[in-house]
Enzyme design. Structure first.
Site, PDB file in Angstrom:
ATOM      1  N   TYR A   1      41.186  53.262  44.273  1.00 53.17           N
ATOM      2  CA  TYR A   1      39.852  53.197  43.469  1.00 53.17           C
ATOM      3  C   TYR A   1      39.865  54.411  42.884  1.00 53.17           C
ATOM      4  O   TYR A   1      38.897  54.388  41.778  1.00 53.17           O
ATOM      5  CB  TYR A   1      38.904  52.518  44.204  1.00 53.17           C
ATOM      6  CG  TYR A   1      39.873  50.802  43.992  1.00 53.17           C
ATOM      7  CD1 TYR A   1      40.704  50.609  45.428  1.00 53.17           C
ATOM      8  CD2 TYR A   1      39.049  50.309  43.535  1.00 53.17           C
ATOM      9  CE1 TYR A   1      40.598  49.150  44.848  1.00 53.17           C
ATOM     10  CE2 TYR A   1      39.941  48.293  43.769  1.00 53.17           C
ATOM     11  CZ  TYR A   1      40.504  48.228  43.768  1.00 53.17           C
ATOM     12  OH  TYR A   1      40.489  46.997  44.326  1.00 53.17           O
TER      13      TYR A   1
ATOM     14  N   LYS B   1      48.795  51.056  56.622  1.00 49.76           N
ATOM     15  CA  LYS B   1      50.180  50.842  56.354  1.00 49.76           C
ATOM     16  C   LYS B   1      50.832  52.468  56.633  1.00 49.76           C
ATOM     17  O   LYS B   1      51.606  53.077  56.317  1.00 49.76           O
ATOM     18  CB  LYS B   1      50.448  50.762  54.789  1.00 49.76           C
ATOM     19  CG  LYS B   1      51.511  50.166  54.533  1.00 49.76           C
ATOM     20  CD  LYS B   1      52.536  49.157  54.933  1.00 49.76           C
ATOM     21  CE  LYS B   1      53.664  48.911  54.742  1.00 49.76           C
ATOM     22  NZ  LYS B   1      54.618  47.740  55.017  1.00 49.76           N
TER      23      LYS B   1
ATOM     24  N   ASP C   1      50.841  44.617  55.970  1.00 43.57           N
ATOM     25  CA  ASP C   1      51.978  43.546  55.313  1.00 43.57           C
ATOM     26  C   ASP C   1      52.181  42.445  56.863  1.00 43.57           C
ATOM     27  O   ASP C   1      51.943  41.555  56.626  1.00 43.57           O
ATOM     28  CB  ASP C   1      53.520  44.402  55.326  1.00 43.57           C
ATOM     29  CG  ASP C   1      53.908  45.285  56.862  1.00 43.57           C
ATOM     30  OD1 ASP C   1      53.471  45.552  57.144  1.00 43.57           O
ATOM     31  OD2 ASP C   1      54.909  45.468  56.277  1.00 43.57           O
TER      32      ASP C   1
ATOM     33  N   ASP D   1      40.208  45.198  49.684  1.00 46.99           N
ATOM     34  CA  ASP D   1      39.996  43.830  49.123  1.00 46.99           C
ATOM     35  C   ASP D   1      41.015  42.930  48.855  1.00 46.99           C
ATOM     36  O   ASP D   1      40.741  42.009  48.160  1.00 46.99           O
ATOM     37  CB  ASP D   1      41.079  44.843  47.201  1.00 46.99           C
ATOM     38  CG  ASP D   1      40.365  43.554  45.950  1.00 46.99           C
ATOM     39  OD1 ASP D   1      39.218  42.966  45.500  1.00 46.99           O
ATOM     40  OD2 ASP D   1      40.492  43.379  44.700  1.00 46.99           O
TER      41      ASP D   1
ATOM     42  N   ASP E   1      40.598  38.677  49.638  1.00 48.27           N
ATOM     43  CA  ASP E   1      41.546  36.460  48.913  1.00 48.27           C
ATOM     44  C   ASP E   1      41.548  36.484  49.617  1.00 48.27           C
ATOM     45  O   ASP E   1      41.816  35.497  48.858  1.00 48.27           O
ATOM     46  CB  ASP E   1      41.478  38.050  47.473  1.00 48.27           C
ATOM     47  CG  ASP E   1      40.664  38.833  46.518  1.00 48.27           C
ATOM     48  OD1 ASP E   1      39.648  39.196  46.538  1.00 48.27           O
ATOM     49  OD2 ASP E   1      40.796  37.778  45.353  1.00 48.27           O
TER      50      ASP E   1
HETATM   51  C1  LIG Z   1      38.615  44.924  38.803  1.00 46.27           C
HETATM   52  C2  LIG Z   1      37.934  45.379  40.230  1.00 46.27           C
HETATM   53  C3  LIG Z   1      37.132  46.640  40.221  1.00 46.27           C
HETATM   54  C4  LIG Z   1      37.791  44.177  41.646  1.00 46.27           C
HETATM   55  C5  LIG Z   1      38.241  44.712  41.906  1.00 46.27           C
HETATM   56  O1  LIG Z   1      39.297  45.208  43.042  1.00 46.27           O
HETATM   57  C6  LIG Z   1      37.799  45.484  43.926  1.00 46.27           C
HETATM   58  O2  LIG Z   1      36.240  43.954  44.023  1.00 46.27           O
HETATM   59  O3  LIG Z   1      36.953  46.550  43.867  1.00 46.27           O
END
Ligand SMILES: CC(C)CC(=O)C(=O)O
Ligand SMILES: NC(=O)C1=CN([C@@H]2O[C@H](COP(=O)(O)OP(=O)(O)OC[C@H]3O[C@@H](n4cnc5c(N)ncnc54)[C@H](O)[C@@H]3O)[C@@H](O)[C@H]2O)C=CC1
Length: 327
Positions: free
Chosen positions: A121, A168, A200, A224, A228
């Site tokens: 990120y 990992k 994994d 993330d 989900d």
């Molecule tokens: C579109 C992304 C920034 C959303 C995501 O991956 C997150 O919630 O970190």
């Protein structure tokens, strides 16, 4: 005391579920809020060329807390800088199953504690030659220790016995090796019980045996994706709230995005957003009120009305009104 709350609905269903959460907060007795709305996302980018205008950044920086809905294609240009603006280092994502819902795994109560500042990120990507691209994944000892400290404290404060460190390190030996070592050292220092898991195989175990897990401490991208996945176990993205916690500020948002497939129809499930508002109440010290909101949402999920993602035919407004009635 009045709390200033920045409200940033964003795009798509963000425009539908954010007002629902504000209505619920307004219905709570004894807590005063001053809601100030800011723009961000695809629509404002189209108008102004900027997905996150300076006024919106300032609003979030100066507020006592922020409620964010969702952005669309510009999400990475909106929510990632907003997380920085509020100084968030931890993304807390509880995935819980609710009585009465037909979930894949009805006995789930897992809180993902996701590192919120680094990993892929950081956005360090390049095309080094035609057809060859790279992405630099940043993992530091400080951030890994910090998220582990937060995760172990969260588990203790909220009475979760099972703590798992996801990694990992068998492939990303240097980066996840550091994450694993730093997070494990925090567990050792605290004499805490914990497991480590390759992410994994962990994904499979979470699907098959979620009841074996409590708090899962994760690097950024893993948190993330695993959260989900857990949304799928409990009934979908319409149910997962989150808190972006910083030292002095915080931002609350549902885990879901702008859901263009249902946006504008008035049928988005507001639960994730309302539960995010409950986390905002906890953060401001209104634990009792936060619990009351969670109980009201649980009760409505159990008895209805329910939105179509949960098999019902109710609207966002019907569900919001029912939650407020319960309160
Ligand atoms: C579109 C992304 C920034 C959303 C995501 O991956 C997150 O919630 O970190
Ligand atoms: N934090 C943010 O602002 C995020 C933004 N996005 C953006 O959202 C857009 C759509 O992304 P997707 O991958 O489709 O993810 P999404 O979370 O928007 O939708 C995934 C699926 O879940 C359903 N869903 C999500 N929230 C729901 C709710 N409250 N009620 C009922 N159903 C719900 C949607 O209808 C869709 O079928 C993209 O432009 C993406 O960049 C995606 C994730 C996070």
């Amino acid at each position: 005391m009045t709390h200033e709350i920045a409200v940033i609905p964003g795009d798509g269903i963000g425009q539908e579920v954010t007002p629902a959460a504000v209505e619920v907060l307004e219905a709570i007795d004894g807590v005063d809020f001053d809601f100030v709305e800011g723009e961000a996302g695809d629509a404002v980018k189209e108008e102004t060329g900027d997905a996150l205008p300076e006024e919106t950044r300032e609003l979030a920086a100066d507020a006592d807390a922020t409620l964010f809905g969702a952005a669309g294609e510009t999400a990475a240009d909106v929510i990632l800088p907003l997380r920085q603006v509020v100084g968030s280092f931890a993304n807390v994502r509880p995935a819980r199953s609710y009585p009465g819902l037909d979930a894949v795994q009805p006995d789930t109560d897992i809180v993902f504690i996701r590192e919120n500042t680094e990993g892929v990120y950081k956005g360090i990507e390049s095309e080094i030659s035609e057809g060859v691209t790279t992405c630099t994944r940043v993992i530091t000892e400080d951030a890994s220790e910090k998220i582990a400290e937060y995760g172990f404290s969260y588990a203790k404060q909220n009475s979760y016995d099972d703590v798992t460190i996801a990694h990992k390190a068998n492939v990303m030996r240097t980066t996840d090796g550091l994450f694993l070592d730093a997070a494990s050292a925090v567990g050792e220092d605290r004499d805490a019980s914990y497991d480590t898991a390759l992410m994994d195989a962990l994904a499979m175990h979470l699907v098959m045996n979620p009841q074996d897990y409590g708090v899962v401490i994760c690097p950024n991208l893993a948190g993330d994706m695993l959260s989900d996945l857990a949304a799928g176990l409990v009934g979908g993205l319409g149910l997962l709230p989150s808190a972006n916690i910083g030292e002095e500020n915080a931002l609350f948002e549902p885990v879901h995005g702008s859901a263009p497939d249902i946006a504008g129809e008035g049928i988005a499930n507001p639960s994730a957003m309302i539960l995010s508002a409950a986390m905002l109440l906890d953060h401001l010290g209104y634990d009792e009120q936060g619990d009351a909101v969670r109980t009201a949402v649980e009760s409505v999920l159990d008895s209805g009305p329910r939105t179509p993602d949960l098999g019902g035919d109710a609207s966002t407004e019907d569900v919001t009104a029912a939650v407020i009635d319960e309160l």
